[in-house]
Each structure stands twice: as structure tokens, then as C-alpha cells.
Design a protein around this motif. Structure first.
Motif, PDB file in Angstrom:
ATOM      1  N   TYR A  98       0.822  -1.230   0.000  1.00 11.78           N
ATOM      2  CA  TYR A  98       0.000   0.000   0.000  1.00 11.78           C
ATOM      3  C   TYR A  98       0.852   1.274   0.000  1.00 11.78           C
ATOM      4  O   TYR A  98       0.584   2.199  -0.744  1.00 11.78           O
ATOM      5  N   HIS A  99       1.826   1.351   0.914  1.00 15.09           N
ATOM      6  CA  HIS A  99       2.708   2.511   1.005  1.00 15.09           C
ATOM      7  C   HIS A  99       1.951   3.829   1.097  1.00 15.09           C
ATOM      8  O   HIS A  99       2.245   4.789   0.381  1.00 15.09           O
ATOM      9  N   LEU A 100       0.974   3.881   1.988  1.00 13.22           N
ATOM     10  CA  LEU A 100       0.329   5.160   2.272  1.00 13.22           C
ATOM     11  C   LEU A 100       1.242   5.952   3.199  1.00 13.22           C
ATOM     12  O   LEU A 100       2.008   5.371   3.974  1.00 13.22           O
ATOM     13  N   ALA A 106      -6.637   9.267   5.076  1.00 15.82           N
ATOM     14  CA  ALA A 106      -6.977   8.653   3.788  1.00 15.82           C
ATOM     15  C   ALA A 106      -7.223   9.748   2.753  1.00 15.82           C
ATOM     16  O   ALA A 106      -6.719   9.683   1.622  1.00 15.82           O
ATOM     17  N   ASN A 109      -3.959  11.408   1.747  1.00 25.43           N
ATOM     18  CA  ASN A 109      -3.146  10.530   0.908  1.00 25.43           C
ATOM     19  C   ASN A 109      -3.629  10.560  -0.538  1.00 25.43           C
ATOM     20  O   ASN A 109      -2.816  10.604  -1.468  1.00 25.43           O
ATOM     21  N   VAL A 110      -4.931  10.551  -0.700  1.00 25.86           N
ATOM     22  CA  VAL A 110      -5.482  10.552  -2.064  1.00 25.86           C
ATOM     23  C   VAL A 110      -5.278  11.913  -2.725  1.00 25.86           C
ATOM     24  O   VAL A 110      -5.050  12.008  -3.936  1.00 25.86           O
ATOM     25  N   PRO A 145      -3.842   5.702   8.100  1.00 25.58           N
ATOM     26  CA  PRO A 145      -3.597   4.333   7.629  1.00 25.58           C
ATOM     27  C   PRO A 145      -3.613   3.299   8.759  1.00 25.58           C
ATOM     28  O   PRO A 145      -4.129   2.194   8.585  1.00 25.58           O
ATOM     29  N   GLU A 153      -6.810  -0.112   3.422  1.00 28.88           N
ATOM     30  CA  GLU A 153      -5.604   0.619   3.016  1.00 28.88           C
ATOM     31  C   GLU A 153      -5.360   0.475   1.517  1.00 28.88           C
ATOM     32  O   GLU A 153      -5.029   1.445   0.832  1.00 28.88           O
ATOM     33  N   VAL A 156      -7.673   2.644  -0.405  1.00 33.59           N
ATOM     34  CA  VAL A 156      -7.213   4.044  -0.404  1.00 33.59           C
ATOM     35  C   VAL A 156      -6.059   4.198  -1.400  1.00 33.59           C
ATOM     36  O   VAL A 156      -5.995   5.185  -2.150  1.00 33.59           O
ATOM     37  N   ALA A 157      -5.155   3.208  -1.414  1.00 28.96           N
ATOM     38  CA  ALA A 157      -4.020   3.259  -2.350  1.00 28.96           C
ATOM     39  C   ALA A 157      -4.514   3.254  -3.796  1.00 28.96           C
ATOM     40  O   ALA A 157      -3.953   3.942  -4.662  1.00 28.96           O
ATOM     41  N   ARG A 160      -5.825   6.624  -4.574  1.00 25.24           N
ATOM     42  CA  ARG A 160      -4.695   7.534  -4.817  1.00 25.24           C
ATOM     43  C   ARG A 160      -4.133   7.335  -6.228  1.00 25.24           C
ATOM     44  O   ARG A 160      -3.716   8.289  -6.890  1.00 25.24           O
TER      45      ARG A 160
ATOM     46  N   GLU B 289       8.994   6.450   1.964  1.00 20.79           N
ATOM     47  CA  GLU B 289       8.009   7.520   1.765  1.00 20.79           C
ATOM     48  C   GLU B 289       8.459   8.431   0.613  1.00 20.79           C
ATOM     49  O   GLU B 289       7.652   8.845  -0.221  1.00 20.79           O
TER      50      GLU B 289
END
Lengths: 233, 386
Positions: A98-100, A106, A109-110, A145, A153, A156-157, A160, B289
Motif C-alpha cells: 500500500y505505502h500510504l 486517507a 493521501n489521495v 492508515p 488501506e 485508499v491506495a 490515490r 516515503e
């Protein structure tokens, strides 16, 4: 080799690197063409070069030899900055883990990739809301997250990745870290994006059941494309 | 070129990154705050000393002291010198002053009694005290007009009695004056202090003469003339500009502040090291990141900007807190060093606070340069493997 409205075309594509004075050939002589609007699965055993090939498609790694054209861009000739701008505009990438960004909600992140586009705040809000809605996570927009399940998650990814409406959606083992139910939900979502929006998707997986959602499956082994069996549905 | 929207996004991201990692950010900000506080406070002290000891081009004040004496306890001059000094060309006024201090050494809590001629003092300082206070002071022989800083420090008000350095006085009122010497002194009638000080035969003896001259360009010339007048007398004099007199009295303090200033610079170096360390560790733990951001399309310039914004925010918040705390402390404490009866005020200064803030931000930005370049050049794939 298909050339009709191909979104990805590569010829004699190679990727080597040197480790301990020895040249490791990760990808060799890859000739491949993927159609715009297709849903393609890249399969193969661990170390076969699937993720490396996906990274080359995404422009996050550089090939050593051969040619690679993605969405009309010969990405070997793009500068670092131009490549970053191209990724922002053309590529959505979904990671296995996922790497949020952990300190962002959320929603934030998007919203992140939209900062790179000349959009008003209102337009950003509209697009983020639409993306979160489309992945079924609109009620979790203020969650961090760590407050989401793995499946949430990954949704959400995905939001994004699609919020910029990229020409190409790349997914690296998108269900690899999920339980069966969550994995099925994510695959249904990707199939929906392909079916209803005509989204081009290239997905790396080692799971035949996951690959079954794709229209076409391409096999890799020891850095080479297998002539057969390439599955088309 | 980074678009405005991207810049806003990076600032938002940097701000969230700092606020939502409160422990790490808080420790760095606390370190910067302490360092900037130390630098600003030491610099306020240095400024106070500089103001008190730098000769102004329009300076017209001279202090006549006993030759080879460095303390009010030992400087004893005949009061009748006043008439001889007054006759020297260029001299406008002469005020004999008897000084008694509770502590001759450098201290932050010294009571300085200044015995002055009543009528002349009342005329010169009419605007520094209320008419009631001044009338009250003139009426009573044992009364004192107290400087605001001394009154606040000793919690004295009109009508109180207080004793210090063997002198018992009645507080006639509080003086509001900007001059450091006024703020930390108790002004009493000259004969009263001469009587009260009880150090042998004190009648007709004063500590120094405060002399005003008409032409600032003749300060040294008049000083030499005064000393020449009494060179062969039993009690020869040394006359200096008032600022030079303060500088001589404050020699030890000036040396100490010079050393403290080095500590201030060391504190600034600590700001640099602290922010650099925090940013390096932060970026090292956030390589993935950074790779994610690169994958989303953030370029090298974006990532470098993100790092620099983080560094700037750390420096700014710590700088504002440190400089603000220093300004408030100096302003509220109204501190003045007193040594050998001479007071040096530590003034609150917006300029020093601004300087501290600017230095903190500049050093923080400098500390962020190398981590910013590393982040900008990071390989995406290597970042994911980290």
C-alpha cells in the motif's frame, strides 16, 4: 507483436545491473506490446523480473538496452524531472504493501498527487471525494492508515492511483498482503475500473486466481518472456 | 519550477509530518528554542554593555573620580572641589555625588544610594517623579526617591522604610526614568548620606562629581583640565567620559559577557547540528516515503523543497519560541548589572529577537541542504529496498 493503439511497446528490452563485480541480467530481450484499455497480468516465479518490468513501465527504473514507449513517450530519453512529470500525469501505481503516508489521513493521501496538477481546491476536493467514493471508502476519509484494515488501506491506495485519471494503472501484487475476502474485493474493484472506465491495467501477480481477472496473462521466467503459454480471454 | 499548488501541498505535507510526529518534532523545537533563547539573552546583555560603554558623538557627561580608586568605598573627594571644577572653561554644571552601595562587586541585586544636592536634583528630575513625591522628598531629610527597577526588585512603595548598606531611609516616591543609573538607585539628600555612611570623617566628602560640559568635542580636553587642576593636591582625580567610567567599572562583566557570547554562538552551532541531525534521521527513516512520493510524480525539486520546508518550520517555530521567551524574560525581569555603583541595564530588543529568529531559520535551512540534495537524488528503487 501488436501495434494497434498500443499503450506500451517494448523491443529487445534489457535490464542489467552489477553486483559484486558480476553482471546480473534481470530482463533479457523483452518484446511486448500491450493494448490501450487492456487488463494484463504479468506472472512468473519469484525473481523472474515481473516487478522490474513493471517498474520500467512506470518509469521508476531505467532499462539498460532496447526501447520502451509508454503512452507515446520514449521514456528512455526523458530527463529525471520530465520523467517525474510524466509519471504524475500518466501513471497510477498500486503497491503490494500500500505505502500510504502514515501521517496523512486517507483523504490527504489521495489528495497528494493532485497537488502536482493545476487544480483549484474545490476541484481537488471533488476528485478526491469521487475517488474515495468509487473505491467504497468514503466513510473513512478522516482515518489514518494505522486505523484502517489491510483491505481498506489498499482501497485508499487504489483511490490515490486513479485520482489523477492516469492512462496506465500499474499494480504490483495488489492482493499479496491481503486475506482472501479482502483480495477478492480489491480484484473486483480493479475489474470494475477496467470494465466500466476502460482503464488500462498491468498487474503483477503470482496467483493464478488473481490473474484470472485479467484479459491477458503474460508469463516471465528468468527475465525472459515465455513464448507460450500467453493466455488471452 | 514548482507550481503554487505544489508548494502549498508540500508545505501542508511538511506541516502534517512535523505536527503528527510530535515527540520528534517537539524535542527538536525545544532544543532550538533553548539555543535561541540563550543567544538572544546573551546578546541583550552585550547590547546593554555596548550602549552603556560606547561613547556617543554628542556625549557631554564626565565623571570625576579619585585617582587610582575603583570603588565607591575608596573614592573620597573633598566637596569643595565643586567650585574649582565649575570655573574650568567649558563646564556647564557640577554635581557632587556621594555613593554608598550594598555590594561593591558585580551583582544583580545591589542597592546604590546616591547622595545629591537637593534643589539641583529636584530641578533636573522634575519630570521623573510626581510632584507629590518630589515635594515629599524635599520635605524630609531622610527621604529617598527610588528608581523603578529597584522598587520592583525590593517591592518598595511610597511610605515604606528600608535599610541597606547601613543606611535607613524613608521612601518618598518612585522615579520613572529611562536611565539605567536612575532605575537602580535610591536618591537621597547629600548631607543625609554623608552623615549616614559613617565611614570615618565623611562630612564634606563625596565619591565623585558628575560634570556636564557644553561642547562634546572638548570632552577629553576638559577632562585633562580637571585632572590638571588637582594633580598636585592631596587627593588627585581621574576624569573620564561617563561611558568610559562605566566601561572601566564593568571590565569584569564585559569579559564575562564576551565569554557568554561564545556560548551563544555555540548554542547557534547546536541549532545547526540539532536540525541537521533531525532531518537526516527523519529522511533516513522515510526513504520509502520519498520513493512513494517520487512514484506519484514528485520530482527532485519537490522533494528538496519538502525537506527545506521541514527544516525551515523547525527553525521558525523554535526561533519564534526562543526569541519570544528571551524578549519576554528580559522585558519582565528588567535586569540590570550593578558593579562599583554603576548600573548597566539589559534592554529588551525587538531587533535582537528578530536577529535570533532569522539566524535560527538560516541555520535550519543550511542544515537541510545536504539532506534535501540526498532526497532529491534518491533512487526510487533503492528507496523501496531500504
Amino acid at each position: 507483436m501488436h501495434t494497434t493503439d498500443a499503450i506500451i511497446t517494448c523491443a529487445a528490452l534489457e535490464k542489467h545491473y552489477t553486483r559484486g563485480g558480476e553482471t546480473v541480467r534481470v530482463l533479457e530481450s523483452i518484446d511486448l506490446s500491450l493494448d490501450r484499455g487492456a487488463f494484463v497480468a504479468l506472472m512468473g516465479p519469484s525473481g523472474s523480473g515481473k516487478t522490474t518490468l513493471l517498474n520500467l513501465f512506470a518509469g521508476i527504473d531505467r532499462h539498460t538496452a532496447g526501447s520502451l514507449t509508454v503512452d507515446g513517450h520514449d521514456i528512455a530519453h526523458l530527463s529525471r524531472a520530465a520523467l517525474a512529470a510524466w509519471r504524475a500525469a500518466c501513471v497510477g501505481y498500486i503497491f503490494q504493501l500500500y505505502h500510504l503516508v502514515p501521517v496523512l489521513t486517507a483523504y490527504e493521501n489521495v489528495e497528494l498527487p493532485l497537488y502536482l496538477q493545476p487544480l483549484s481546491r474545490r476541484e481537488r476536493h471533488r476528485r478526491v471525494s469521487e475517488a474515495l467514493d468509487s473505491v467504497g471508502i468514503a466513510d473513512r476519509y478522516a482515518h489514518y492508515p494505522r486505523q484502517l484494515s489491510g483491505g481498506q488501506e489498499q482501497r485508499v491506495a487504489i483511490a490515490r492511483a486513479i485520482v489523477t485519471q492516469p492512462a496506465l494503472l500499474l499494480a504490483d501484487e495488489p492482493t499479496g498482503d491481503l486475506d482472501r475476502v479482502a483480495a477478492a474485493g480489491v480484484m473486483d474493484l480493479l475489474a470494475h475500473l477496467h470494465r466500466d472506465r476502460g482503464q488500462t491495467i498491468v498487474m503483477v501477480t503470482h496467483d493464478p486466481a488473481t490473474a484470472h481477472h485479467a484479459q491477458r496473462t503474460v508469463f516471465l521466467e528468468k527475465g525472459r518472456l515465455l513464448e507460450t503459454p500467453e493466455v488471452r480471454r | 519550477m514548482i507550481s503554487r499548488a505544489a508548494l502549498m501541498g508540500l508545505v501542508t505535507l511538511a506541516w502534517h509530518g512535523l505536527v503528527r510526529r510530535p515527540t520528534r518534532s517537539g524535542l527538536v523545537v525545544a532544543g532550538v528554542t533553548v539555543a535561541v533563547f540563550l543567544f538572544c539573552t546573551v546578546d541583550a546583555m552585550r547590547t546593554g554593555v555596548e550602549r552603556a560603554t560606547s561613547r556617543a558623538s554628542q556625549e557631554t557627561a564626565l565623571i570625576v573620580y579619585r585617582q587610582n580608586r575603583f570603588c565607591p568605598f575608596t573614592s573620597a573627594l573633598p566637596q569643595y572641589y565643586e567650585n574649582a571644577i565649575r570655573k574650568i572653561p567649558g563646564v556647564v554644571s557640577v554635581t557632587p555625588v556621594k555613593i554608598v552601595v550594598s555590594n561593591c562587586r558585580a551583582s544583580l541585586d545591589v542597592v546604590t544610594f546616591r547622595g545629591v544636592p537637593s534643589e539641583a536634583f529636584a530641578k533636573d528630575h522634575a519630570t521623573h517623579a510626581s510632584s507629590d513625591a518630589m515635594a515629599n522628598w524635599l520635605k524630609r531629610g531622610d527621604s529617598a526617591l527610588i528608581g523603578r527597577e529597584l522598587a520592583d526588585r525590593r517591592r518598595l512603595k511610597a511610605g515604606d522604610r528600608f535599610t541597606a548598606a547601613g543606611v535607613d531611609a524613608y521612601v518618598a516616591g518612585i522615579m520613572e526614568s529611562d536611565a539605567p543609573q536612575d532605575q537602580s538607585s535610591a536618591f537621597v539628600h547629600l548631607p543625609f548620606l554623608q552623615e549616614q555612611s559613617k565611614r570615618g570623617s565623611t562630612g564634606g566628602i563625596v565619591t565623585q562629581f558628575d560634570v556636564r560640559i557644553s561642547d562634546p568635542t572638548k570632552l577629553d580636553e576638559v577632562a585633562l583640565a580637571i585632572d590638571a587642576q588637582f594633580a598636585t593636591d592631596q587627593t588627585p582625580t581621574t576624569t573620564r567620559a561617563e561611558t568610559a567610567h562605566v566601561a572601566r567599572a564593568a571590565t569584569d562583566v564585559i569579559a564575562l559577557i564576551g565569554f557568554a557570547r561564545l556560548l551563544g554562538f555555540a548554542a547557534l552551532a547546536a541549532v545547526f547540528a540539532l536540525v541537521a541531525n533531525a532531518i537526516v534521521l527523519s529522511m533516513r527513516s522515510r526513504q520509502r516515503e520519498v520513493s512513494v512520493l517520487q512514484t506519484l510524480g514528485f520530482g527532485g525539486a519537490h522533494l528538496a523543497t519538502l525537506v527545506m520546508v521541514e527544516a525551515m518550520l523547525l527553525g521558525s517555530v523554535g526561533g519564534i519560541l526562543g526569541a519570544g521567551a528571551s524578549y519576554a524574560t528580559v522585558a519582565l525581569a528588567r535586569t540590570a548589572f550593578t558593579m562599583e555603583g554603576v548600573a548597566i541595564a539589559v534592554p529588551p530588543s525587538i531587533a535582537i529577537a528578530t536577529l535570533g529568529l532569522v539566524i535560527a531559520i538560516t541555520l535550519s535551512l543550511a542544515a537541510g541542504v545536504v539532506p534535501a540534495l540526498i532526497a532529491a537524488r534518491q533512487s526510487i528503487v533503492a528507496g523501496f529496498r531500504s
